[in-house]
Design a protein around this motif. Structure first.
Motif, PDB file in Angstrom:
ATOM      1  N   CYS A  55       0.837  -1.203   0.000  1.00  0.00           N
ATOM      2  CA  CYS A  55       0.000   0.000   0.000  1.00  0.00           C
ATOM      3  C   CYS A  55       0.872   1.253   0.000  1.00  0.00           C
ATOM      4  N   LYS A  56       1.889   1.249   0.856  1.00  0.00           N
ATOM      5  CA  LYS A  56       2.794   2.404   0.913  1.00  0.00           C
ATOM      6  C   LYS A  56       3.539   2.579  -0.402  1.00  0.00           C
ATOM      7  N   GLU A  57       3.963   1.460  -1.016  1.00  0.00           N
ATOM      8  CA  GLU A  57       4.647   1.524  -2.302  1.00  0.00           C
ATOM      9  C   GLU A  57       3.718   2.082  -3.374  1.00  0.00           C
ATOM     10  N   TRP A  58       2.437   1.658  -3.320  1.00  0.00           N
ATOM     11  CA  TRP A  58       1.462   2.169  -4.288  1.00  0.00           C
ATOM     12  C   TRP A  58       1.268   3.671  -4.106  1.00  0.00           C
ATOM     13  N   GLU A  59       1.160   4.126  -2.866  1.00  0.00           N
ATOM     14  CA  GLU A  59       0.975   5.560  -2.625  1.00  0.00           C
ATOM     15  C   GLU A  59       2.185   6.364  -3.087  1.00  0.00           C
ATOM     16  N   LYS A  60       3.381   5.792  -2.907  1.00  0.00           N
ATOM     17  CA  LYS A  60       4.605   6.514  -3.227  1.00  0.00           C
ATOM     18  C   LYS A  60       4.884   6.530  -4.727  1.00  0.00           C
TER      19      LYS A  60
END
Length: 108
Positions: A55-60
């Motif tokens: 999720c964090k990778e997707w947001e970044k």
């Protein structure tokens, strides 16, 4: 709209904080005790942490790999929930005496 335009508007079904919260709950002493008492095993919490990282990778970076991993994980989670059978048999129609008063207060 083209497929790439739709990808730009895609959001995970949960916020990243929800994945982190689920991971922390899963690792808690109370949940581990409850899971061991109920099922006889310790819970596996790695998927929640992996989902949080994706999720964090997707947001970044809007990574398609992270998006695919999140979608796969959520599909698997939904499929796991659907595989349990209901406890009660559902009725097709109400009982014939549904309109009668209950026997409350009377000795059986």
């Amino acid at each position: 709209m083209a497929g790439s335009d739709l990808d730009a508007y895609w959001r995970p079904p949960r916020t990243c904080e929800d994945y982190w919260s689920e991971f922390r709950h899963c690792k808690s002493l109370w949940n581990r005790f409850h899971n061991y008492y109920t099922f006889g095993t310790s819970p596996t919490c790695g998927q929640w942490k992996e989902d949080y990282a994706n999720c964090k990778e997707w947001e970044k970076s809007n990574s398609t790999q992270a998006k695919g991993a999140l979608q796969q994980s959520e599909r698997h989670r939904v499929a796991e929930q659907k595989k349990f059978t209901p406890v009660w048999e559902l009725r097709k129609e109400p009982p014939r005496d549904w309109h009668m008063p209950l026997n409350q207060g009377k000795d059986s």
